[in-house]
Design an enzyme around this catalytic site. Structure first.
Site: not given
Ligand code: DAK
Length: 255
Positions: A62, A108
């Site tokens: 997300a 998910e």
């Molecule tokens: N959200 C927003 N931006 C994201 C992102 C994300 N999940 N993942 C990557 N990006 C963006 C980065 O911010 C970056 O943008 P700029 O800084 O260039 O503007 C761009 O994509 C490229 O990412 P990186 O520079 O970080 O690229 P790397 O190759 O260095 O790293 C990475 C890739 C995938 C390891 C890293 O980007 C990362 O850790 N991303 C976050 C992954 C993460 O934590 N995902 C889980 C998110 S929480 C619910 C609602 C929602 C949910 C559940 C319940 N309810 C209301 C019940 C879901 C929650 C989630 O999914």
């Protein structure tokens, strides 16, 4: 401009996210667009299989930037579960074809699909706990059912991102293929499924779902028998069996 794309060809619908600059991170708008497509496909008799495929990265979760400052009430509105449930229940087989990152809400989405194919460089996991949340888009419920409680807890408690090979060992994905073959393999599999009796598949999907929810196994088996017999009211059952006897390929009509 829309960030979700739908392509339909030969009875196969492909839904893709196009937000490469954020690794296809999922916004409320993206999920809503996807929901609209699922609603439309659900009633399209010509669609026999749905593929979720996005180039380079499946979805890195997300959109954290959209969620970061949410209140409890706003977080509730952000929930993807109604759409993911709709995907899990759509009466058409679904395949998640995973390239690159499939994380958090992205993974998910893949877990709501019936079958998962991953490229050998795919990276999958539930990093929510690294952000102070836990998987809330069906993850804590679907992951244990798919990989078992112990692997699910390991994935969810550590937030570790795993390789495709490790994901395959856990049963998180059905198969791993070369990175450049992810899409083609998904299409090939979808075509095999699309050639089978659609009503039988639709029924089997629903019964598998009901069976997983039914604690009494014999009750599940009774439901199965009941539904199975109903197939003998269908054109497709006659066609499938006659085609076998006549030594030709069946032409199913979804009725
Ligand atoms: N959200 C927003 N931006 C994201 C992102 C994300 N999940 N993942 C990557 N990006 C963006 C980065 O911010 C970056 O943008 P700029 O800084 O260039 O503007 C761009 O994509 C490229 O990412 P990186 O520079 O970080 O690229 P790397 O190759 O260095 O790293 C990475 C890739 C995938 C390891 C890293 O980007 C990362 O850790 N991303 C976050 C992954 C993460 O934590 N995902 C889980 C998110 S929480 C619910 C609602 C929602 C949910 C559940 C319940 N309810 C209301 C019940 C879901 C929650 C989630 O999914």
């Amino acid at each position: 401009m829309s960030q979700v794309n739908l392509k339909k060809e030969d009875g196969i619908a492909v839904i893709s996210i196009e937000k490469p600059e954020a690794l296809n991170a999922l916004s409320r708008t993206i999920i809503d667009e996807m929901d609209d497509y699922i609603e439309a496909i659900k009633n399209d008799d010509n669609v026999r299989c749905i593929i979720f495929y996005s180039e380079k990265n499946f979805a890195a979760g997300a959109d954290i930037k959209d969620m970061a400052e949410c209140s409890e009430e706003e977080a509730r509105k952000f929930s993807f579960s109604p759409t993911y449930n709709k995907i899990a229940e759509v009466p058409i087989p679904t395949i998640a074809a995973i390239e690159g990152y499939a994380l958090g809400g992205g993974m998910e989405l893949a877990m709501a699909a019936d079958i998962r194919i991953a490229g050998e460089n795919a990276k999958m996991g539930f990093p929510e706990v690294t952000l102070g949340i836990f998987p809330g888009g069906g993850g804590t419920i679907r992951v244990p059912r798919i990989v078992g409680e112990a692997f699910a807890k390991e994935l969810i408690f550590t937030g570790d991102v795993v390789t495709a090979e490790r994901a395959f060992q856990m049963g998180l994905v059905n198969r791993v293929v070369k990175e450049e073959q992810v899409y083609d393999e998904a299409i090939k599999l979808a075509k095999r499924i699309a050639a089978r009796g659609p009503l039988a598949i639709r029924m089997a999907k629903e019964i598998i779902r009901q069976g997983l929810d039914e604690p009494d196994q014999n009750k599940g088996i009774d439901i199965e028998s009941e539904q199975w017999c109903k197939l003998f009211n269908t054109y497709d059952q006659r066609e499938g069996m006659r085609a076998f006897i006549e030594k030709r390929k069946p032409v199913f009509k979804n009725r």
